[in-house]
Design a protein around this motif. Structure first.
Motif, PDB file in Angstrom:
ATOM      1  N   GLN A  34       0.847  -1.184   0.000  1.00 54.52           N
ATOM      2  CA  GLN A  34       0.000   0.000   0.000  1.00 54.52           C
ATOM      3  C   GLN A  34       0.885   1.237   0.000  1.00 54.52           C
ATOM      4  OE1 GLN A  34      -3.099  -0.044   3.062  1.00 54.52           O
ATOM      5  NE2 GLN A  34      -2.877  -2.267   3.258  1.00 54.52           N
ATOM      6  N   PRO A  35       0.362   2.370  -0.461  1.00 56.64           N
ATOM      7  CA  PRO A  35       1.166   3.599  -0.470  1.00 56.64           C
ATOM      8  C   PRO A  35       1.601   4.000   0.937  1.00 56.64           C
ATOM      9  CG  PRO A  35      -0.801   3.840  -1.825  1.00 56.64           C
ATOM     10  CD  PRO A  35      -0.967   2.563  -1.064  1.00 56.64           C
ATOM     11  N   THR A  36       2.768   4.624   1.014  1.00 56.44           N
ATOM     12  CA  THR A  36       3.280   5.116   2.290  1.00 56.44           C
ATOM     13  C   THR A  36       2.512   6.364   2.709  1.00 56.44           C
ATOM     14  OG1 THR A  36       5.477   4.255   1.804  1.00 56.44           O
ATOM     15  CG2 THR A  36       5.331   5.971   3.476  1.00 56.44           C
ATOM     16  N   LYS A  37       2.153   6.433   3.979  1.00 55.22           N
ATOM     17  CA  LYS A  37       1.481   7.615   4.517  1.00 55.22           C
ATOM     18  C   LYS A  37       2.526   8.599   5.043  1.00 55.22           C
ATOM     19  CE  LYS A  37      -2.781   5.191   5.851  1.00 55.22           C
ATOM     20  NZ  LYS A  37      -3.703   4.860   6.966  1.00 55.22           N
ATOM     21  N   ASN A  38       2.317   9.885   4.771  1.00 55.85           N
ATOM     22  CA  ASN A  38       3.247  10.947   5.181  1.00 55.85           C
ATOM     23  C   ASN A  38       4.680  10.620   4.745  1.00 55.85           C
ATOM     24  OD1 ASN A  38       1.124  12.339   6.553  1.00 55.85           O
ATOM     25  ND2 ASN A  38       1.397  10.961   8.302  1.00 55.85           N
ATOM     26  N   PRO A  39       4.903  10.384   3.447  1.00 56.93           N
ATOM     27  CA  PRO A  39       6.189   9.847   2.977  1.00 56.93           C
ATOM     28  C   PRO A  39       7.389  10.759   3.183  1.00 56.93           C
ATOM     29  CG  PRO A  39       4.831  10.518   1.117  1.00 56.93           C
ATOM     30  CD  PRO A  39       3.955  10.599   2.335  1.00 56.93           C
ATOM     31  N   THR A  40       7.196  12.071   3.359  1.00 60.09           N
ATOM     32  CA  THR A  40       8.344  12.978   3.476  1.00 60.09           C
ATOM     33  C   THR A  40       8.771  13.227   4.914  1.00 60.09           C
ATOM     34  OG1 THR A  40       6.892  14.923   3.474  1.00 60.09           O
ATOM     35  CG2 THR A  40       7.704  14.147   1.337  1.00 60.09           C
ATOM     36  N   LEU A  41       8.023  12.718   5.882  1.00 61.86           N
ATOM     37  CA  LEU A  41       8.370  12.933   7.287  1.00 61.86           C
ATOM     38  C   LEU A  41       9.737  12.311   7.583  1.00 61.86           C
ATOM     39  CD1 LEU A  41       7.459  13.922  10.115  1.00 61.86           C
ATOM     40  CD2 LEU A  41       6.540  11.622  10.498  1.00 61.86           C
ATOM     41  N   GLY A  42      10.630  13.100   8.165  1.00 58.86           N
ATOM     42  CA  GLY A  42      11.965  12.621   8.503  1.00 58.86           C
ATOM     43  C   GLY A  42      13.002  12.876   7.432  1.00 58.86           C
ATOM     44  N   TYR A  43      12.554  13.324   6.252  1.00 61.38           N
ATOM     45  CA  TYR A  43      13.469  13.612   5.144  1.00 61.38           C
ATOM     46  C   TYR A  43      13.676  15.121   5.008  1.00 61.38           C
ATOM     47  CZ  TYR A  43      13.117   8.818   3.410  1.00 61.38           C
ATOM     48  OH  TYR A  43      13.182   7.459   3.280  1.00 61.38           O
ATOM     49  N   PRO A  44      14.896  15.565   4.729  1.00 61.07           N
ATOM     50  CA  PRO A  44      15.125  16.987   4.485  1.00 61.07           C
ATOM     51  C   PRO A  44      14.707  17.361   3.065  1.00 61.07           C
ATOM     52  CG  PRO A  44      17.159  15.802   4.181  1.00 61.07           C
ATOM     53  CD  PRO A  44      16.130  14.779   4.622  1.00 61.07           C
ATOM     54  N   GLU A  45      14.649  18.639   2.800  1.00 59.71           N
ATOM     55  CA  GLU A  45      14.411  19.103   1.437  1.00 59.71           C
ATOM     56  C   GLU A  45      15.652  18.784   0.598  1.00 59.71           C
ATOM     57  OE1 GLU A  45      11.945  20.643  -1.438  1.00 59.71           O
ATOM     58  OE2 GLU A  45      11.474  20.426   0.702  1.00 59.71           O
ATOM     59  N   PRO A  46      15.501  18.082  -0.523  1.00 64.87           N
ATOM     60  CA  PRO A  46      16.675  17.742  -1.347  1.00 64.87           C
ATOM     61  C   PRO A  46      17.409  18.993  -1.817  1.00 64.87           C
ATOM     62  CG  PRO A  46      14.753  16.477  -2.027  1.00 64.87           C
ATOM     63  CD  PRO A  46      14.257  17.526  -1.075  1.00 64.87           C
TER      64      PRO A  46
END
Length: 591
Positions: free
Chosen positions: A115-127
């Motif tokens: 299933q798709p990941t929920k809140n996929p950008t949490l924990g990642y910085p802006e590239p």
């Protein structure tokens, strides 16, 4: 009263049984070590989460990372990391029911298998993309999303968090390297393959083993690397090649064990690196860094004690060696070139990968993220939080060992030309097609034809020598060149060289060889001038039995093979006529 007591006893036993079924049988430390060495347990846990339609990984905004690691009594066991830096601090093992009751998950990044990941950008910085890197990056695989991240090798900033995303081929990517053949190779622990991607991150298929999955060759693989000759070597943890390092050629074909199973005490190898005069391999169960020569023969132990589950070995530019320690007492250990401990840094624990930045800091990875630390044992930052990060490798996409031709020359021997050439290095070299062109009337209007082929040496950094003889040429001037052909069909041409085959000074008819013969022999002759020539065979009574040549011939040297299968045993005469020149010799057929 007796019945009441029996009822209470049954209730107590039943409650105890249910309680024991829900309590994890592993401590956090045990769960991490066992599943790290046997990642198929993690795969089974993920499959179970898919069946139950529950997450396999969760990252909470407050800095808690939760990952499915095993199945016990039909329940999924999750490792709960509450301190992203020291993963063993206050960590625990919980079931899904316990996680639901203990944590608020509505704002979490939640990963499902299908299933798709929920809140996929949490924990990642802006590239932070950069156009100035010219193909130079750090690559870090991530087990959480089965992908490879791309970082800036100068700053450690994330350039692309989804550089390689291949959830089918990648099931537990351990290490991503740039192969000397010009593609990215990823060793994947669960798929038991070294997978192949182009430099854009597009999947190209499996690289090794060449025939696909073969657990008798690769099973539970970890780190991989390339020998100076370009051959792939892979550390193996299970099955027939357990505790060995397997070797493959440039096409991914299995050659054998580069380091034989258990040699030097090697137990559960996790990484392999090459220095100029030796090879270092660590073992998660031997808890050592073993040292071998460049042919895989054991020398001694580079690090004999003080390690617990070493993983990546990083060679620093100054000759020092950094080793990532996974199990307690976990730390990044730095040794000099002889294996003397210089320093250790434990501000981040549970380490898998390490890389030293130009500013002197280290990028380190663990089961909860990617971090930057100083040599003062302090944290600079957590670059990516809530990912199961693996090894860190520097890649330079411009560095592909070329086929470097160091010499190309020719020697004329009568009407034969011997070509000689040498290479200093080769990459992906299938071989050389030898091409020749006549140089007519001093005019360089060249028309190339292939006259031979010599097999190359694939990929090697060792000098190689080649030769080819072009035989039976007429007098005149010739040009030669080499067409170098890669395994992928790419071609490149060498410089051109010229030779001159001189015409003979006189007519000569040579004695045939062998003589006597049955049934074939070779007749050779030379002509100093062009003209009509005949070469005929007669019996001893003067009867013509064969005409071998009856045509115009340029000045030059000639030979032909004569088949006398239709002749009876006896003496025969062959005669060459060229203008006023006549010469004959005897030959004998014996049957």
């Amino acid at each position: 009263m007796k019945k009441v007591f029996q009822f209470l006893l049954i209730v107590i036993l039943s409650t105890s049984f249910v309680y024991s079924q829900s309590e994890p049988i592993f401590s956090f430390d045990e769960l991490m070590r066992i599943t790290e060495e046997n990642p198929k347990m993690i795969s089974e846990a993920r499959e179970k989460t898919s069946f139950l339609q529950i997450p396999h990984s969760i990252y909470l905004p407050e800095g808690i990372f939760i990952e499915a690691r095993a199945v016990q009594n039909n329940r999924v066991l999750y490792a709960v990391i509450k301190n992203l830096l020291n993963i063993y601090d206050n960590a625990e093992v919980l079931s899904w029911e316990q996680i639901q009751s203990k944590y608020e998950l509505s704002n979490a990044r939640i990963h499902y298998l299908k299933q798709p990941t929920k809140n996929p950008t949490l924990g990642y910085p802006e590239p932070k993309p950069s156009e100035l890197l010219a193909g130079k990056y750090l690559l870090i695989p991530d087990w959480t999303a089965d992908k490879v991240l791309k970082l800036d090798p100068n700053t450690g900033d994330v350039i692309d968090a989804n550089y390689i995303v291949a959830s089918g081929p990648l099931q537990s990517p351990k290490q991503a390297k740039f192969a000397p053949y010009g593609f990215i190779s990823v060793s994947d622990q669960i798929s038991d393959l070294v997978q192949k991607f182009d430099t854009s991150g597009v999947y190209q298929g499996f690289f090794a083993p060449a025939g696909g999955v073969n657990t008798a060759i690769l099973d539970n693989i970890r780190g991989h690397n390339y020998r100076p000759n370009g051959n792939l070597v892979v550390t193996v943890g299970s099955s027939a090649n357990q505790n060995s390092v397997a070797e493959f050629d440039a096409s991914g074909n299995y050659i054998g064990q580069f380091i034989a199973a258990g040699v030097g005490g090697l137990n559960s190898p996790f990484d392999i690196v090459f220095r100029s005069n030796d090879v270092l391999v660590d073992g998660s169960s031997s808890n050592k860094v073993h040292r071998y020569d460049l042919n895989g023969n054991y020398l001694n132990d580079f690090v004999a004690s003080g390690l617990a589950f070493p993983q990546q070995i990083h060679l620093e530019s100054n000759g020092n060696v950094a080793v990532a320690g996974f199990s307690p007492p976990s730390a990044l250990y730095v040794y000099d070139s002889l294996g003397t401990l210089l320093a250790s840094y434990n501000v981040v624990t549970g380490l898998r990968g390490a890389y030293k930045l130009p500013n002197g800091n280290y990028i380190v990875t663990n089961g909860s993220g990617i971090h930057e630390i100083t040599t003062s044992n302090t944290l600079v930052r957590t670059i990516v939080a809530g990912v199961s990060a693996q090894y860190v490798d520097y890649v330079d996409f411009d560095y592909v060992i070329p086929v470097e031709l160091t010499s190309f020359s020719a020697v004329v021997n009568e009407n034969n030309v011997q070509l000689n050439w040498s290479t200093a290095t080769e990459t992906n070299n299938r071989g050389f097609e030898i091409q020749r062109s006549v140089i007519p009337n001093e005019v360089r209007n060249l028309s190339w034809v292939a006259v031979g082929y010599v097999k190359g040496n694939g990929t090697t950094t060792e000098p190689k020598n080649y030769s080819f003889v072009d035989e039976g040429l007429a007098s005149g001037k010739y040009a030669y060149r080499l067409k170098q052909i890669d395994f992928d069909g790419t071609t490149e041409y060498s410089n051109e060289i010229e030779v001159e085959v001189l015409a003979p000074m006189e007519f000569v008819l040579e004695q045939n060889y062998p003589n006597p013969f049955n049934p074939t022999t070779v007749i050779s002759w030379q002509s100093p001038a062009g003209g009509h020539q005949t070469l005929k065979v007669y019996d001893v009574l003067g009867n013509e039995v064969a005409t071998l040549v009856d045509e115009y011939k340029e000045a030059g040297r000639y030979k032909l093979e004569y088949d006398a299968s239709n002749l009876a045993s006896g003496v025969y005469i062959y005669k060459l006529t060229a203008g006023s020149f006549v010469s004959s010799k005897k030959m004998m057929v014996i049957k």
